[in-house]
Scaffold this motif. Sequence first.
Motif: not given
Length: 305
Positions: A50-56, A58-65
Amino acid sequence: MDITKIFSLLQPDEEEDTDTGEKQALNQAVYNNDSYTLDQLLCQERYKRFINSRSGWGVPGTPLRLAAAYGHLSCLQVLLAHGADVDSLDVKAQTPLFTAVSHGHLDCVRVLLEAGACPGGSIYNNCSPVLTAARDGAVTILQELLGHGAEVNVKAKLPVWASNIASCSGPLYLAAVYGHLDCFRLLLLHGADPDYNCTDQHLLARIPRPRTLLEICLHHNCEPEYIRLLIDFGANIYLPSLSLDLNSQYDKSTALLIQARATPRSLLSQARLVIRRSLCHTSQPQAIDQLDIPPMLISYLKHQL
């Protein structure tokens, strides 16, 4: 821009449709700036998938974002070490680099660029990191972007049918309007076009009367130094269709332009312009330091004298 392509890139994978505990754990570790826990999680395949999965939030993005947005450098480095996509897109088609620039996180910008992030951001986003840095006056970040090959004459991406003055207004325009002289000078040093800051002749032709940087600076009452820099970097001083009456009252900026029109450029100044333009045409404006000439001439070519 291909709208269908943009939406296809931003469509979540089937595994992203469900908010899983693994994704929540990754995001929480980044949010807490807990790089140790993040590293331990990513050593396990069920989390790493899931390292590149968009979630979270506010603005859903990857963990890197998320790491780039909060400026959590250690987490960002852990994610990159575990293979995170450095140019992954959030739901606004913005890369982690764009996010780091927008939030002013210089260290994250440097690490992302060194990891291979595209300095121009995503081709599917209307804005760019350079435009954002120039608007915000983030001169050190702008230096990093340009040093990694970002386009100095970049413009906002708009459909051809929407062409107007704003659509060809590049970072030099933003730096002038927002009063960021250091960014303005840096952009010129990296080869920004001093006339329109736009090299798309097709776009310029579609606009009834595109405005030059000289016109814009005079219109916005910019300090005389902006006019002086444009003149020194070779702006066409006869392009502005201004009524410059020598007998009327005028400010210092207009006086500089009038003086430049009345005084021929020195041979030394013309030689500097020719050399700098030649280097810009080969996409090597910073190659001046490699020229086999005396240090004093190097300084002159770099506008340091």
